[in-house]
Write a protein that holds these residues in place. Structure first.
Motif, PDB file in Angstrom:
ATOM      1  N   VAL A 125       0.856  -1.187   0.000  1.00  0.00           N
ATOM      2  CA  VAL A 125       0.000   0.000   0.000  1.00  0.00           C
ATOM      3  C   VAL A 125       0.890   1.234   0.000  1.00  0.00           C
ATOM      4  CG1 VAL A 125      -1.816   1.282   1.189  1.00  0.00           C
ATOM      5  CG2 VAL A 125      -1.766  -1.223   1.339  1.00  0.00           C
ATOM      6  N   VAL A 126       0.679   2.086  -0.993  1.00  0.00           N
ATOM      7  CA  VAL A 126       1.379   3.356  -1.089  1.00  0.00           C
ATOM      8  C   VAL A 126       0.322   4.438  -0.953  1.00  0.00           C
ATOM      9  CG1 VAL A 126       2.835   4.825  -2.538  1.00  0.00           C
ATOM     10  CG2 VAL A 126       3.141   2.335  -2.577  1.00  0.00           C
ATOM     11  N   GLY A 127       0.631   5.463  -0.173  1.00  0.00           N
ATOM     12  CA  GLY A 127      -0.369   6.483   0.103  1.00  0.00           C
ATOM     13  C   GLY A 127       0.032   7.877  -0.320  1.00  0.00           C
ATOM     14  N   LEU A 128      -0.984   8.650  -0.654  1.00  0.00           N
ATOM     15  CA  LEU A 128      -0.859  10.074  -0.927  1.00  0.00           C
ATOM     16  C   LEU A 128      -1.829  10.790   0.004  1.00  0.00           C
ATOM     17  CD1 LEU A 128      -0.932   9.672  -4.784  1.00  0.00           C
ATOM     18  CD2 LEU A 128       0.975  10.692  -3.555  1.00  0.00           C
ATOM     19  N   HIS A 129      -1.322  11.420   1.039  1.00  0.00           N
ATOM     20  CA  HIS A 129      -2.152  12.165   2.000  1.00  0.00           C
ATOM     21  C   HIS A 129      -3.253  11.296   2.588  1.00  0.00           C
ATOM     22  CE1 HIS A 129      -0.057  15.766   0.735  1.00  0.00           C
ATOM     23  NE2 HIS A 129      -0.226  15.352  -0.499  1.00  0.00           N
ATOM     24  N   THR A 130      -2.877  10.108   3.052  1.00  0.00           N
ATOM     25  CA  THR A 130      -3.854   9.170   3.594  1.00  0.00           C
ATOM     26  C   THR A 130      -3.478   8.788   5.023  1.00  0.00           C
ATOM     27  OG1 THR A 130      -5.142   7.182   3.065  1.00  0.00           O
ATOM     28  CG2 THR A 130      -2.748   7.055   2.711  1.00  0.00           C
ATOM     29  N   TRP A 131      -4.081   7.748   5.524  1.00  0.00           N
ATOM     30  CA  TRP A 131      -3.874   7.267   6.884  1.00  0.00           C
ATOM     31  C   TRP A 131      -2.405   6.947   7.151  1.00  0.00           C
ATOM     32  CZ3 TRP A 131      -7.795   6.928  10.447  1.00  0.00           C
ATOM     33  CH2 TRP A 131      -9.083   7.085   9.956  1.00  0.00           C
ATOM     34  N   ALA A 132      -1.960   7.328   8.331  1.00  0.00           N
ATOM     35  CA  ALA A 132      -0.604   6.991   8.769  1.00  0.00           C
ATOM     36  C   ALA A 132      -0.733   6.165  10.041  1.00  0.00           C
ATOM     37  CB  ALA A 132       0.204   8.251   9.047  1.00  0.00           C
ATOM     38  N   ALA A 133      -0.251   4.943   9.996  1.00  0.00           N
ATOM     39  CA  ALA A 133      -0.349   4.056  11.157  1.00  0.00           C
ATOM     40  C   ALA A 133       0.720   2.985  11.053  1.00  0.00           C
ATOM     41  CB  ALA A 133      -1.731   3.399  11.201  1.00  0.00           C
ATOM     42  N   ARG A 134       0.936   2.325  12.165  1.00  0.00           N
ATOM     43  CA  ARG A 134       1.843   1.176  12.216  1.00  0.00           C
ATOM     44  C   ARG A 134       1.075   0.011  12.838  1.00  0.00           C
ATOM     45  NH1 ARG A 134       6.573   3.002  10.751  1.00  0.00           N
ATOM     46  NH2 ARG A 134       7.258   5.076  11.268  1.00  0.00           N
ATOM     47  N   ALA A 135       1.478  -1.174  12.481  1.00  0.00           N
ATOM     48  CA  ALA A 135       0.849  -2.349  13.067  1.00  0.00           C
ATOM     49  C   ALA A 135       1.123  -2.366  14.563  1.00  0.00           C
ATOM     50  CB  ALA A 135       1.387  -3.614  12.409  1.00  0.00           C
ATOM     51  N   ALA A 136       0.186  -2.866  15.326  1.00  0.00           N
ATOM     52  CA  ALA A 136       0.350  -2.948  16.767  1.00  0.00           C
ATOM     53  C   ALA A 136       1.628  -3.713  17.109  1.00  0.00           C
ATOM     54  CB  ALA A 136      -0.858  -3.647  17.392  1.00  0.00           C
ATOM     55  N   GLY A 137       2.447  -3.126  17.949  1.00  0.00           N
ATOM     56  CA  GLY A 137       3.680  -3.781  18.376  1.00  0.00           C
ATOM     57  C   GLY A 137       4.831  -3.647  17.399  1.00  0.00           C
ATOM     58  N   ASP A 138       4.597  -3.060  16.226  1.00  0.00           N
ATOM     59  CA  ASP A 138       5.657  -2.927  15.216  1.00  0.00           C
ATOM     60  C   ASP A 138       6.031  -1.455  15.109  1.00  0.00           C
ATOM     61  OD1 ASP A 138       7.322  -2.837  13.013  1.00  0.00           O
ATOM     62  OD2 ASP A 138       6.103  -4.195  11.812  1.00  0.00           O
ATOM     63  N   VAL A 139       7.209  -1.124  15.570  1.00  0.00           N
ATOM     64  CA  VAL A 139       7.631   0.277  15.545  1.00  0.00           C
ATOM     65  C   VAL A 139       8.426   0.628  14.297  1.00  0.00           C
ATOM     66  CG1 VAL A 139       7.633   0.510  18.052  1.00  0.00           C
ATOM     67  CG2 VAL A 139       9.715  -0.231  16.888  1.00  0.00           C
ATOM     68  N   THR A 140       8.642  -0.337  13.419  1.00  0.00           N
ATOM     69  CA  THR A 140       9.498  -0.085  12.269  1.00  0.00           C
ATOM     70  C   THR A 140       8.755   0.015  10.943  1.00  0.00           C
ATOM     71  OG1 THR A 140       9.915  -2.444  11.987  1.00  0.00           O
ATOM     72  CG2 THR A 140      11.462  -1.219  13.340  1.00  0.00           C
ATOM     73  N   GLU A 141       7.734  -0.792  10.721  1.00  0.00           N
ATOM     74  CA  GLU A 141       7.111  -0.836   9.406  1.00  0.00           C
ATOM     75  C   GLU A 141       5.748  -0.145   9.393  1.00  0.00           C
ATOM     76  OE1 GLU A 141       5.752  -3.925   5.924  1.00  0.00           O
ATOM     77  OE2 GLU A 141       6.642  -4.721   7.736  1.00  0.00           O
ATOM     78  N   PRO A 142       5.627   0.926   8.613  1.00  0.00           N
ATOM     79  CA  PRO A 142       4.322   1.589   8.510  1.00  0.00           C
ATOM     80  C   PRO A 142       3.357   0.734   7.695  1.00  0.00           C
ATOM     81  CG  PRO A 142       5.865   2.586   6.989  1.00  0.00           C
ATOM     82  CD  PRO A 142       6.641   1.560   7.798  1.00  0.00           C
ATOM     83  N   LEU A 143       2.070   0.900   7.960  1.00  0.00           N
ATOM     84  CA  LEU A 143       1.057   0.193   7.173  1.00  0.00           C
ATOM     85  C   LEU A 143       1.021   0.727   5.747  1.00  0.00           C
ATOM     86  CD1 LEU A 143      -1.932  -0.014   9.659  1.00  0.00           C
ATOM     87  CD2 LEU A 143      -0.308  -1.811   9.043  1.00  0.00           C
ATOM     88  N   VAL A 144       1.324   2.009   5.601  1.00  0.00           N
ATOM     89  CA  VAL A 144       1.280   2.677   4.305  1.00  0.00           C
ATOM     90  C   VAL A 144       2.621   3.348   4.067  1.00  0.00           C
ATOM     91  CG1 VAL A 144       0.164   4.505   2.961  1.00  0.00           C
ATOM     92  CG2 VAL A 144      -1.193   3.129   4.546  1.00  0.00           C
ATOM     93  N   THR A 145       3.196   3.147   2.893  1.00  0.00           N
ATOM     94  CA  THR A 145       4.398   3.864   2.500  1.00  0.00           C
ATOM     95  C   THR A 145       3.940   5.147   1.823  1.00  0.00           C
ATOM     96  OG1 THR A 145       5.545   1.777   2.149  1.00  0.00           O
ATOM     97  CG2 THR A 145       6.522   3.741   1.161  1.00  0.00           C
ATOM     98  N   GLU A 146       4.236   6.263   2.436  1.00  0.00           N
ATOM     99  CA  GLU A 146       3.754   7.556   1.950  1.00  0.00           C
ATOM    100  C   GLU A 146       4.656   8.117   0.859  1.00  0.00           C
ATOM    101  OE1 GLU A 146       0.917  10.610   1.895  1.00  0.00           O
ATOM    102  OE2 GLU A 146       0.835   8.799   3.111  1.00  0.00           O
ATOM    103  N   GLU A 147       4.032   8.664  -0.162  1.00  0.00           N
ATOM    104  CA  GLU A 147       4.708   9.375  -1.241  1.00  0.00           C
ATOM    105  C   GLU A 147       4.014  10.727  -1.404  1.00  0.00           C
ATOM    106  OE1 GLU A 147       7.321   9.000  -3.163  1.00  0.00           O
ATOM    107  OE2 GLU A 147       7.896   6.962  -2.644  1.00  0.00           O
TER     108      GLU A 147
END
Length: 165
Positions: A125-147
């Protein structure tokens, strides 16, 4: 070789004006997918979905709308293939399962559900001005890679869909 399928998801507000920045971003995303030889999949209705389809059609692309209702005529005028699921919001799962990658443009809770389904299914999932979140317990990988740029977002989504970084 099979064409790449990119789901473009975002706010379905039918009153989203053509002057809205999200409309412009979605239209540019649709055009970039088409230029890359991909298929634009979306929810088939208004707002970001219509803008992405409009951009794809202007660039000579093909669009597929996965509709929530049972009436194919409800699709926006830029949908080439309308699939009337009759599933309501559950069609979000059908949409992202059908795609190789997802580009999220803005969006509300429906978009958030599509992002969650995509990640659960292993779709990038790549995002443009969308939701920013991380999986619970995961501090490294975002749910969305923002561009910030639609061309960069589509290029990244296609690379990730094919296992490239």
């Amino acid at each position: 070789m099979r064409q790449s399928a990119v789901a473009v998801v975002g706010a379905g507000d039918p009153d989203l004006p053509s002057s809205d920045p999200l409309t412009d971003l979605a239209e540019r995303v649709g055009a970039e997918v088409a230029r890359a030889g991909g298929l634009v999949y979306c929810g088939g209705l208004g707002g970001v979905m219509a803008a992405a389809c409009r951009g794809a059609k202007a660039a000579g692309g093909t669009t597929i709308g996965i509709l929530p209702g049972g009436d194919r005529s409800a699709a926006n005028p830029w949908v080439d293939v309308a699939i009337a699921t009759g599933l309501g919001e559950a069609r979000n799962l059908v949409l992202v399962r059908s795609a190789d990658a997802v580009v999220a443009v803005g969006g509300g809770y429906g978009t958030l559900s599509e992002i969650a389904f995509a990640r659960k299914l292993g779709r990038p999932v790549v995002g443009l001005h969308t939701w920013a979140a991380r999986a619970a317990g995961d501090v490294t990988e975002p749910l969305v890679t923002e561009e910030e740029d639609p061309a960069a977002a589509v290029a990244l989504a296609l690379r990730l869909a094919h296992g490239q970084r």
